[in-house]
Write a protein that holds these residues in place. Structure first.
Motif, PDB file in Angstrom:
ATOM      1  N   ASN A 193      37.599 -26.124  35.275  1.00  0.00           N
ATOM      2  CA  ASN A 193      36.892 -26.445  34.043  1.00  0.00           C
ATOM      3  C   ASN A 193      36.903 -25.217  33.150  1.00  0.00           C
ATOM      4  OD1 ASN A 193      34.201 -26.513  32.343  1.00  0.00           O
ATOM      5  ND2 ASN A 193      34.672 -28.627  32.860  1.00  0.00           N
ATOM      6  N   ILE A 194      37.452 -25.350  31.952  1.00  0.00           N
ATOM      7  CA  ILE A 194      37.624 -24.206  31.066  1.00  0.00           C
ATOM      8  C   ILE A 194      36.283 -23.589  30.689  1.00  0.00           C
ATOM      9  CG2 ILE A 194      38.463 -23.471  28.798  1.00  0.00           C
ATOM     10  CD1 ILE A 194      40.654 -25.563  29.034  1.00  0.00           C
ATOM     11  N   ALA A 195      35.304 -24.423  30.355  1.00  0.00           N
ATOM     12  CA  ALA A 195      33.996 -23.903  29.959  1.00  0.00           C
ATOM     13  C   ALA A 195      33.349 -23.099  31.085  1.00  0.00           C
ATOM     14  CB  ALA A 195      33.089 -25.042  29.522  1.00  0.00           C
ATOM     15  N   GLU A 196      33.474 -23.583  32.309  1.00  0.00           N
ATOM     16  CA  GLU A 196      32.902 -22.869  33.450  1.00  0.00           C
ATOM     17  C   GLU A 196      33.589 -21.519  33.651  1.00  0.00           C
ATOM     18  OE1 GLU A 196      33.134 -25.395  36.837  1.00  0.00           O
ATOM     19  OE2 GLU A 196      31.631 -26.829  36.102  1.00  0.00           O
ATOM     20  N   LYS A 197      34.892 -21.498  33.459  1.00  0.00           N
ATOM     21  CA  LYS A 197      35.638 -20.248  33.631  1.00  0.00           C
ATOM     22  C   LYS A 197      35.377 -19.259  32.493  1.00  0.00           C
ATOM     23  CE  LYS A 197      37.694 -21.226  37.499  1.00  0.00           C
ATOM     24  NZ  LYS A 197      37.438 -20.429  38.729  1.00  0.00           N
ATOM     25  N   MET A 198      34.801 -19.750  31.403  1.00  0.00           N
ATOM     26  CA  MET A 198      34.466 -18.867  30.281  1.00  0.00           C
ATOM     27  C   MET A 198      33.056 -18.307  30.394  1.00  0.00           C
ATOM     28  SD  MET A 198      36.074 -21.155  27.186  1.00  0.00           S
ATOM     29  CE  MET A 198      35.438 -20.124  25.871  1.00  0.00           C
ATOM     30  N   SER A 199      32.241 -18.885  31.260  1.00  0.00           N
ATOM     31  CA  SER A 199      30.833 -18.501  31.332  1.00  0.00           C
ATOM     32  C   SER A 199      30.631 -17.243  32.170  1.00  0.00           C
ATOM     33  CB  SER A 199      30.005 -19.648  31.923  1.00  0.00           C
ATOM     34  OG  SER A 199      30.413 -19.915  33.252  1.00  0.00           O
ATOM     35  N   VAL A 200      29.562 -16.514  31.865  1.00  0.00           N
ATOM     36  CA  VAL A 200      29.191 -15.311  32.613  1.00  0.00           C
ATOM     37  C   VAL A 200      28.011 -15.667  33.507  1.00  0.00           C
ATOM     38  CG1 VAL A 200      28.349 -12.942  32.458  1.00  0.00           C
ATOM     39  CG2 VAL A 200      29.975 -13.814  30.762  1.00  0.00           C
ATOM     40  N   PRO A 201      28.151 -15.574  34.817  1.00  0.00           N
ATOM     41  CA  PRO A 201      27.058 -15.951  35.721  1.00  0.00           C
ATOM     42  C   PRO A 201      25.828 -15.068  35.535  1.00  0.00           C
ATOM     43  CG  PRO A 201      28.823 -14.878  36.930  1.00  0.00           C
ATOM     44  CD  PRO A 201      29.336 -15.114  35.551  1.00  0.00           C
ATOM     45  N   GLU A 202      24.674 -15.644  35.823  1.00  0.00           N
ATOM     46  CA  GLU A 202      23.425 -14.893  35.689  1.00  0.00           C
ATOM     47  C   GLU A 202      23.410 -13.725  36.671  1.00  0.00           C
ATOM     48  OE1 GLU A 202      18.597 -15.742  35.927  1.00  0.00           O
ATOM     49  OE2 GLU A 202      20.031 -17.412  36.021  1.00  0.00           O
ATOM     50  N   GLY A 203      23.016 -12.586  36.186  1.00  0.00           N
ATOM     51  CA  GLY A 203      22.961 -11.402  37.042  1.00  0.00           C
ATOM     52  C   GLY A 203      24.274 -10.667  37.189  1.00  0.00           C
ATOM     53  N   ALA A 204      25.302 -11.097  36.435  1.00  0.00           N
ATOM     54  CA  ALA A 204      26.604 -10.432  36.526  1.00  0.00           C
ATOM     55  C   ALA A 204      26.512  -9.000  36.001  1.00  0.00           C
ATOM     56  CB  ALA A 204      27.644 -11.214  35.722  1.00  0.00           C
ATOM     57  N   ALA A 205      27.359  -8.153  36.540  1.00  0.00           N
ATOM     58  CA  ALA A 205      27.344  -6.738  36.146  1.00  0.00           C
ATOM     59  C   ALA A 205      27.686  -6.581  34.666  1.00  0.00           C
ATOM     60  CB  ALA A 205      28.349  -5.958  36.994  1.00  0.00           C
ATOM     61  N   GLU A 206      26.953  -5.722  34.007  1.00  0.00           N
ATOM     62  CA  GLU A 206      27.208  -5.447  32.601  1.00  0.00           C
ATOM     63  C   GLU A 206      27.933  -4.110  32.452  1.00  0.00           C
ATOM     64  OE1 GLU A 206      23.603  -5.573  30.422  1.00  0.00           O
ATOM     65  OE2 GLU A 206      23.178  -7.676  30.874  1.00  0.00           O
ATOM     66  N   ALA A 207      28.674  -3.997  31.387  1.00  0.00           N
ATOM     67  CA  ALA A 207      29.407  -2.754  31.138  1.00  0.00           C
ATOM     68  C   ALA A 207      28.418  -1.602  30.904  1.00  0.00           C
ATOM     69  CB  ALA A 207      30.321  -2.913  29.932  1.00  0.00           C
ATOM     70  N   VAL A 208      28.783  -0.431  31.391  1.00  0.00           N
ATOM     71  CA  VAL A 208      27.949   0.761  31.239  1.00  0.00           C
ATOM     72  C   VAL A 208      28.678   1.736  30.314  1.00  0.00           C
ATOM     73  CG1 VAL A 208      26.860   2.716  32.410  1.00  0.00           C
ATOM     74  CG2 VAL A 208      26.956   0.470  33.531  1.00  0.00           C
ATOM     75  N   PHE A 209      27.961   2.235  29.313  1.00  0.00           N
ATOM     76  CA  PHE A 209      28.551   3.133  28.332  1.00  0.00           C
ATOM     77  C   PHE A 209      27.795   4.464  28.309  1.00  0.00           C
ATOM     78  CE2 PHE A 209      29.522  -1.150  26.934  1.00  0.00           C
ATOM     79  CZ  PHE A 209      30.867  -1.061  26.574  1.00  0.00           C
ATOM     80  N   ALA A 210      28.524   5.521  28.000  1.00  0.00           N
ATOM     81  CA  ALA A 210      27.923   6.836  27.796  1.00  0.00           C
ATOM     82  C   ALA A 210      28.056   7.198  26.315  1.00  0.00           C
ATOM     83  CB  ALA A 210      28.617   7.887  28.656  1.00  0.00           C
ATOM     84  N   TYR A 211      26.995   7.735  25.764  1.00  0.00           N
ATOM     85  CA  TYR A 211      26.961   8.055  24.330  1.00  0.00           C
ATOM     86  C   TYR A 211      26.814   9.559  24.128  1.00  0.00           C
ATOM     87  CZ  TYR A 211      26.119   3.050  23.702  1.00  0.00           C
ATOM     88  OH  TYR A 211      26.220   1.680  23.723  1.00  0.00           O
ATOM     89  N   GLU A 212      27.584  10.086  23.191  1.00  0.00           N
ATOM     90  CA  GLU A 212      27.465  11.493  22.804  1.00  0.00           C
ATOM     91  C   GLU A 212      27.084  11.545  21.329  1.00  0.00           C
ATOM     92  OE1 GLU A 212      30.934  13.748  23.644  1.00  0.00           O
ATOM     93  OE2 GLU A 212      30.599  13.762  25.815  1.00  0.00           O
ATOM     94  N   TRP A 213      25.838  11.917  21.089  1.00  0.00           N
ATOM     95  CA  TRP A 213      25.321  11.992  19.718  1.00  0.00           C
ATOM     96  C   TRP A 213      25.504  13.406  19.193  1.00  0.00           C
ATOM     97  CZ3 TRP A 213      23.337   7.380  17.844  1.00  0.00           C
ATOM     98  CH2 TRP A 213      23.059   6.397  18.795  1.00  0.00           C
ATOM     99  N   LYS A 214      26.042  13.518  18.012  1.00  0.00           N
ATOM    100  CA  LYS A 214      26.299  14.829  17.425  1.00  0.00           C
ATOM    101  C   LYS A 214      25.381  15.057  16.218  1.00  0.00           C
ATOM    102  CE  LYS A 214      31.153  14.992  18.853  1.00  0.00           C
ATOM    103  NZ  LYS A 214      32.564  15.149  18.406  1.00  0.00           N
ATOM    104  N   PHE A 215      24.700  16.187  16.252  1.00  0.00           N
ATOM    105  CA  PHE A 215      23.800  16.576  15.151  1.00  0.00           C
ATOM    106  C   PHE A 215      24.128  18.000  14.710  1.00  0.00           C
ATOM    107  CE2 PHE A 215      21.607  13.296  17.466  1.00  0.00           C
ATOM    108  CZ  PHE A 215      20.946  12.553  16.491  1.00  0.00           C
ATOM    109  N   SER A 216      23.806  18.286  13.482  1.00  0.00           N
ATOM    110  CA  SER A 216      23.941  19.640  12.954  1.00  0.00           C
ATOM    111  C   SER A 216      22.550  20.235  12.805  1.00  0.00           C
ATOM    112  CB  SER A 216      24.668  19.622  11.601  1.00  0.00           C
ATOM    113  OG  SER A 216      24.735  20.929  11.064  1.00  0.00           O
ATOM    114  N   GLN A 217      22.307  21.310  13.540  1.00  0.00           N
ATOM    115  CA  GLN A 217      21.006  21.984  13.484  1.00  0.00           C
ATOM    116  C   GLN A 217      21.221  23.456  13.124  1.00  0.00           C
ATOM    117  OE1 GLN A 217      19.149  21.354  17.325  1.00  0.00           O
ATOM    118  NE2 GLN A 217      18.227  19.419  16.657  1.00  0.00           N
ATOM    119  N   ASN A 218      20.724  23.822  11.963  1.00  0.00           N
ATOM    120  CA  ASN A 218      20.847  25.207  11.496  1.00  0.00           C
ATOM    121  C   ASN A 218      22.302  25.676  11.485  1.00  0.00           C
ATOM    122  OD1 ASN A 218      17.995  25.385  11.294  1.00  0.00           O
ATOM    123  ND2 ASN A 218      17.876  25.873  13.495  1.00  0.00           N
ATOM    124  N   GLY A 219      23.183  24.774  11.062  1.00  0.00           N
ATOM    125  CA  GLY A 219      24.589  25.133  10.952  1.00  0.00           C
ATOM    126  C   GLY A 219      25.366  25.064  12.253  1.00  0.00           C
TER     127      GLY A 219
END
Length: 364
Positions: free
Chosen positions: A185-211
């Motif tokens: 069933n195409i719809a079933e194969k498109m669905s994400v099961p409850e509790g499935a692993a989610e992607a994990v991302f790392a963020y690098e925020w860049k700020f300028s402080q006193n030059g």
């Protein structure tokens, strides 16, 4: 050493036969993978793309027969050299794909056993070591049959391989390992099961402080810091769950109609991923089948990645009584290895799938 060579001989021979047969079951799918390798972003040899199917057939039959030659001990020098050259080339190819992240799946075992680029490379390294053992100890490769029977075994292997290849090209793969196989069933194969692993991302925020540039790393929350915000870089650390079908969308002029189609009781899908290269001799059978389907209450639609101009020209030339809708070309190539191909759906479940050559076998 004789025992080691015997073990290596069996492992390599069986692996070559298995890998060759899996790809021989779906030479069109393997040709798509070769086209990806030949493309400009990867090896940049696009002049080979038109010959991808022929090259695919030659490679897989040669691979399969080489495995048989190794197991029976036929032409051991030629077999050893051929395997060594092949594994050097494919080890380089898989390393190049993995290191530069060019091709996400090498296609070594088709859709039966998907491998990541690095898994493919490590597999080839192990295979390379085994083939080196065989190459430098050819004297331990003894024939298992009388030499007079060897040529007949190889001849029959070639003929059987070509016959099987011709069958799947004129029909469809005998074994379907894709998520669009009959019964799914195409719809079933498109669905994400409850509790499935989610992607994990790392963020690098860049700020300028006193030059001076300051970097703050976290999991996504905007840092409460003083200074001028410069930008943020996001890196995926872990991949989340990806459903087997994740790129199937049917677009009409009104928008996404995927849900409507998958909820219909009876649907006949005519799939032609590219109308420029579609096999036009198949549309006489398609027209006849679509007319019968309309009479029996089916909703008949065509799916293609080609534009309106090509759609209208094809409809006019063959007097087709159904409309085409837009779907991603890669998704359509995955669904059916025929251009055009034919599917029947019942509330999103694939009940039949045929090459246009077998249109008369569709039961409505």
């Amino acid at each position: 050493m004789k025992a080691i060579v015997s073990i290596a001989r069996i492992l390599v021979g069986v692996l070559f036969i298995f890998s060759g047969f899996i790809k021989l079951n779906d030479p069109v799918g393997f040709s798509y993978k070769l086209q990806e390798y030949f493309s400009e972003p990867v090896l940049d040899i696009p002049f080979l793309i038109p010959f991808a199917l022929i090259i695919a057939i030659v490679i897989v039959i040669f691979e399969l027969v080489l495995g048989i030659m190794l197991l029976i001990g036929y032409a051991r020098k030629f077999t050893s050299w051929s395997m060594l050259v092949m594994i050097i080339f494919f080890t380089f190819l898989t390393f190049y794909s993995a290191y530069f992240n060019k091709v996400t799946d090498c296609g070594c075992f088709g859709d039966a056993i998907p491998l990541t680029p690095w898994e493919s490379f490590y597999k080839d390294v192990i295979l390379f070591i085994l083939i080196l053992i065989i190459f430098f100890n050819q004297k331990f490769i003894n024939p298992i049959f009388s030499p007079k029977y060897h040529k007949w075994v190889i001849f029959i292997s070639f003929i059987a391989s070509f016959a099987f290849c011709y069958h799947v090209l004129m029909h469809l793969p005998v074994f379907d390992f894709r998520p669009y196989k009959v019964g799914n069933n195409i719809a079933e194969k498109m669905s994400v099961p409850e509790g499935a692993a989610e992607a994990v991302f790392a963020y690098e925020w860049k700020f300028s402080q006193n030059g001076e540039e300051k970097i703050i790393r976290n999991n996504g929350a905007y840092p409460q810091v003083e200074g001028e915000f410069i930008g943020v870089e996001t890196t995926q650390v872990e991949e989340g769950y990806v459903p087997p079908i994740h790129d199937f969308v049917i677009e009409s002029e009104e928008g996404d109609i995927t849900g409507d189609i998958l909820s219909e009781d009876k649907v006949l899908l005519i799939i032609a991923y590219n109308l420029r290269s579609t096999e036009r001799e198949g549309y006489k059978a398609v027209k006849s089948l679509s007319e019968e389907a309309n009479q029996k209450g089916y909703r008949v639609i065509g799916l293609t990645a080609s534009g309106d101009q090509l759609q209208n020209a094809l409809k006019k030339k063959y007097d087709l009584n159904f409309d085409f809708y837009q779907t991603d070309e890669t998704a359509l190539k995955t669904i059916v290895r025929s251009n055009p191909g034919i599917l029947t759906l019942e509330k999103g479940t694939i009940t039949q799938k045929k090459h246009w050559f077998d249109a008369s076998d569709i039961e409505l």
